[in-house]
Design a protein around this motif. Structure first.
Motif, PDB file in Angstrom:
ATOM      1  N   ALA A 147       0.821  -1.206   0.000  1.00 11.25           N
ATOM      2  CA  ALA A 147       0.000   0.000   0.000  1.00 11.25           C
ATOM      3  C   ALA A 147       0.859   1.263   0.000  1.00 11.25           C
ATOM      4  N   ALA A 148       1.919   1.278   0.788  1.00  8.13           N
ATOM      5  CA  ALA A 148       2.796   2.446   0.840  1.00  8.13           C
ATOM      6  C   ALA A 148       3.479   2.682  -0.506  1.00  8.13           C
ATOM      7  N   ALA A 149       3.959   1.603  -1.118  1.00 10.18           N
ATOM      8  CA  ALA A 149       4.614   1.746  -2.419  1.00 10.18           C
ATOM      9  C   ALA A 149       3.621   2.150  -3.502  1.00 10.18           C
ATOM     10  N   ALA A 150       2.382   1.653  -3.396  1.00  9.46           N
ATOM     11  CA  ALA A 150       1.370   2.013  -4.388  1.00  9.46           C
ATOM     12  C   ALA A 150       1.058   3.509  -4.347  1.00  9.46           C
ATOM     13  N   ALA A 151       1.065   4.098  -3.157  1.00 12.14           N
ATOM     14  CA  ALA A 151       0.816   5.535  -3.038  1.00 12.14           C
ATOM     15  C   ALA A 151       1.913   6.347  -3.727  1.00 12.14           C
ATOM     16  N   ILE A 152       3.170   5.927  -3.563  1.00 12.73           N
ATOM     17  CA  ILE A 152       4.279   6.637  -4.206  1.00 12.73           C
ATOM     18  C   ILE A 152       4.228   6.450  -5.721  1.00 12.73           C
ATOM     19  N   VAL A 153       3.880   5.257  -6.168  1.00  9.58           N
ATOM     20  CA  VAL A 153       3.777   5.012  -7.606  1.00  9.58           C
ATOM     21  C   VAL A 153       2.670   5.857  -8.223  1.00  9.58           C
ATOM     22  N   TYR A 154       1.579   6.020  -7.502  1.00  3.84           N
ATOM     23  CA  TYR A 154       0.496   6.861  -8.000  1.00  3.84           C
ATOM     24  C   TYR A 154       0.963   8.309  -8.169  1.00  3.84           C
ATOM     25  N   LEU A 155       1.689   8.823  -7.189  1.00  4.67           N
ATOM     26  CA  LEU A 155       2.216  10.181  -7.299  1.00  4.67           C
ATOM     27  C   LEU A 155       3.231  10.297  -8.427  1.00  4.67           C
ATOM     28  N   ALA A 156       4.012   9.233  -8.629  1.00  5.04           N
ATOM     29  CA  ALA A 156       4.996   9.279  -9.708  1.00  5.04           C
ATOM     30  C   ALA A 156       4.318   9.320 -11.077  1.00  5.04           C
ATOM     31  N   HIS A 157       3.171   8.690 -11.207  1.00  2.13           N
ATOM     32  CA  HIS A 157       2.458   8.678 -12.479  1.00  2.13           C
ATOM     33  C   HIS A 157       1.636   9.951 -12.692  1.00  2.13           C
ATOM     34  N   ASN A 158       0.991  10.441 -11.637  1.00  2.00           N
ATOM     35  CA  ASN A 158       0.040  11.546 -11.788  1.00  2.00           C
ATOM     36  C   ASN A 158       0.522  12.859 -11.179  1.00  2.00           C
ATOM     37  N   GLY A 159       1.442  12.780 -10.215  1.00  2.15           N
ATOM     38  CA  GLY A 159       1.910  13.985  -9.563  1.00  2.15           C
ATOM     39  C   GLY A 159       0.863  14.584  -8.629  1.00  2.15           C
ATOM     40  N   LEU A 166       6.029  16.462  -9.000  1.00  4.78           N
ATOM     41  CA  LEU A 166       5.965  16.318 -10.446  1.00  4.78           C
ATOM     42  C   LEU A 166       5.736  14.857 -10.828  1.00  4.78           C
ATOM     43  N   ALA A 167       5.082  14.673 -11.945  1.00  3.25           N
ATOM     44  CA  ALA A 167       4.862  13.321 -12.475  1.00  3.25           C
ATOM     45  C   ALA A 167       6.131  12.873 -13.197  1.00  3.25           C
ATOM     46  N   ILE A 168       7.010  12.231 -12.462  1.00  2.00           N
ATOM     47  CA  ILE A 168       8.324  11.888 -13.015  1.00  2.00           C
ATOM     48  C   ILE A 168       8.260  10.750 -14.026  1.00  2.00           C
ATOM     49  N   CYS A 169       7.132  10.047 -14.093  1.00  2.00           N
ATOM     50  CA  CYS A 169       7.042   8.921 -15.032  1.00  2.00           C
ATOM     51  C   CYS A 169       7.052   9.374 -16.484  1.00  2.00           C
ATOM     52  N   GLN A 171       9.290  11.276 -17.646  1.00  4.88           N
ATOM     53  CA  GLN A 171      10.708  11.221 -18.014  1.00  4.88           C
ATOM     54  C   GLN A 171      11.316   9.845 -17.718  1.00  4.88           C
ATOM     55  N   PHE A 172      11.007   9.304 -16.553  1.00  7.40           N
ATOM     56  CA  PHE A 172      11.587   8.011 -16.140  1.00  7.40           C
ATOM     57  C   PHE A 172      10.558   6.891 -16.386  1.00  7.40           C
ATOM     58  N   GLY A 173      10.335   6.608 -17.647  1.00  9.47           N
ATOM     59  CA  GLY A 173       9.322   5.612 -18.001  1.00  9.47           C
ATOM     60  C   GLY A 173       9.694   4.200 -17.577  1.00  9.47           C
ATOM     61  N   ASP A 174      10.940   3.808 -17.818  1.00 13.58           N
ATOM     62  CA  ASP A 174      11.367   2.447 -17.462  1.00 13.58           C
ATOM     63  C   ASP A 174      11.363   2.241 -15.952  1.00 13.58           C
ATOM     64  N   PHE A 175      11.794   3.268 -15.225  1.00 17.42           N
ATOM     65  CA  PHE A 175      11.808   3.168 -13.766  1.00 17.42           C
ATOM     66  C   PHE A 175      10.393   2.979 -13.227  1.00 17.42           C
ATOM     67  N   CYS A 176       9.466   3.775 -13.715  1.00 13.56           N
ATOM     68  CA  CYS A 176       8.083   3.651 -13.243  1.00 13.56           C
ATOM     69  C   CYS A 176       7.473   2.308 -13.638  1.00 13.56           C
ATOM     70  N   GLN A 177       7.851   1.792 -14.778  1.00 17.23           N
ATOM     71  CA  GLN A 177       7.330   0.496 -15.190  1.00 17.23           C
ATOM     72  C   GLN A 177       7.810  -0.609 -14.253  1.00 17.23           C
ATOM     73  N   GLN A 178       9.056  -0.531 -13.824  1.00 20.82           N
ATOM     74  CA  GLN A 178       9.597  -1.537 -12.912  1.00 20.82           C
ATOM     75  C   GLN A 178       8.935  -1.478 -11.541  1.00 20.82           C
ATOM     76  N   VAL A 179       8.821  -0.276 -10.987  1.00 16.97           N
ATOM     77  CA  VAL A 179       8.238  -0.161  -9.649  1.00 16.97           C
ATOM     78  C   VAL A 179       6.752  -0.506  -9.670  1.00 16.97           C
TER      79      VAL A 179
END
Length: 207
Positions: A147-159, A166-169, A171-179
């Motif tokens: 759950a904690a990681a899912a919250a960070i991933v959501y922010l990384a995708h949507n900001g 910022l929605a870093i995904c 720029q960092f598409g591969d990183f966001c795909q892995q996480v």
């Protein structure tokens, strides 16, 4: 006049005593062996299914930990002095995720002998109670990490504009795909843990 002929009466010989065992067996149908189904047969099937689920949970948990632990991406620039890099260890939440999922995976490996004991002795209650208790603890840790990681991933995708996140995904598409894949694998192990707890509770009840 007296007759000299003598009359002979043939007396049939008496039958010899037949042994009682022979008399009983004579004319009787052969005994039919009745196979009585032992109690706890369905519990052995549940234990086998529990063992297979644990192997699947091990795969999901270790895959989540290894995927998150190797997530890293560096954006290419013209010079090596200015590089933007994203890695899991930049965020404490992702570090907690890796540690928690590694603990969960290690616990699942250690729980396999108890699951095997439940297969050999399906009516034993002790191993099932231990698995039920520790599975509940592992489920709590697994759910918290996912759950904690899912919250960070959501922010990384949507900001989040309110907090200038910022929605870093973008720029960092591969990183966001892995996480994101690691979080999905973690939630798969959560679902498996729910089934494991249900099976343990089902096996504990009296037949």
């Amino acid at each position: 006049m007296r007759s000299s002929d003598s009359t002979t009466i043939d007396v049939p010989e008496s039958k010899k005593d037949v042994p009682e065992s022979s008399a009983i067996g004579k004319g009787k149908a052969p005994l039919v062996a009745v196979v009585v189904k032992q109690r706890g047969g369905w519990k052995r099937g549940v234990a086998i299914f529990d063992f297979l689920l644990r192997i699947g949970a091990i795969t999901a948990a270790l895959a989540a930990a290894s995927t998150m632990g190797t997530s890293q991406e560096t954006l290419p620039f013209f010079t090596q002095f200015f590089q933007f890099q994203a890695s899991y260890d930049d965020l404490p939440t992702f570090q907690f995720f890796v540690i928690a999922m590694a603990i969960v995976g290690g616990y699942l490996v250690l729980s396999l002998p108890f699951s095997i004991v439940s297969i050999v002795r399906p009516r034993a209650v002790g191993p099932r109670i231990l698995l039920l208790i520790f599975d509940t603890v592992a489920l709590t840790l697994n759910t918290a990490a996912a759950a904690a990681a899912a919250a960070i991933v959501y922010l990384a995708h949507n900001g989040n504009s309110n907090t200038n996140w910022l929605a870093i995904c973008q720029q960092f598409g591969d990183f966001c795909q892995q996480v994101s894949g690691a979080v999905v694998a973690a939630f798969v192990s959560v679902v498996v843990f729910v089934f494991l707890i249900f099976l343990s509770a089902l096996s504990i009840r009296k037949p």
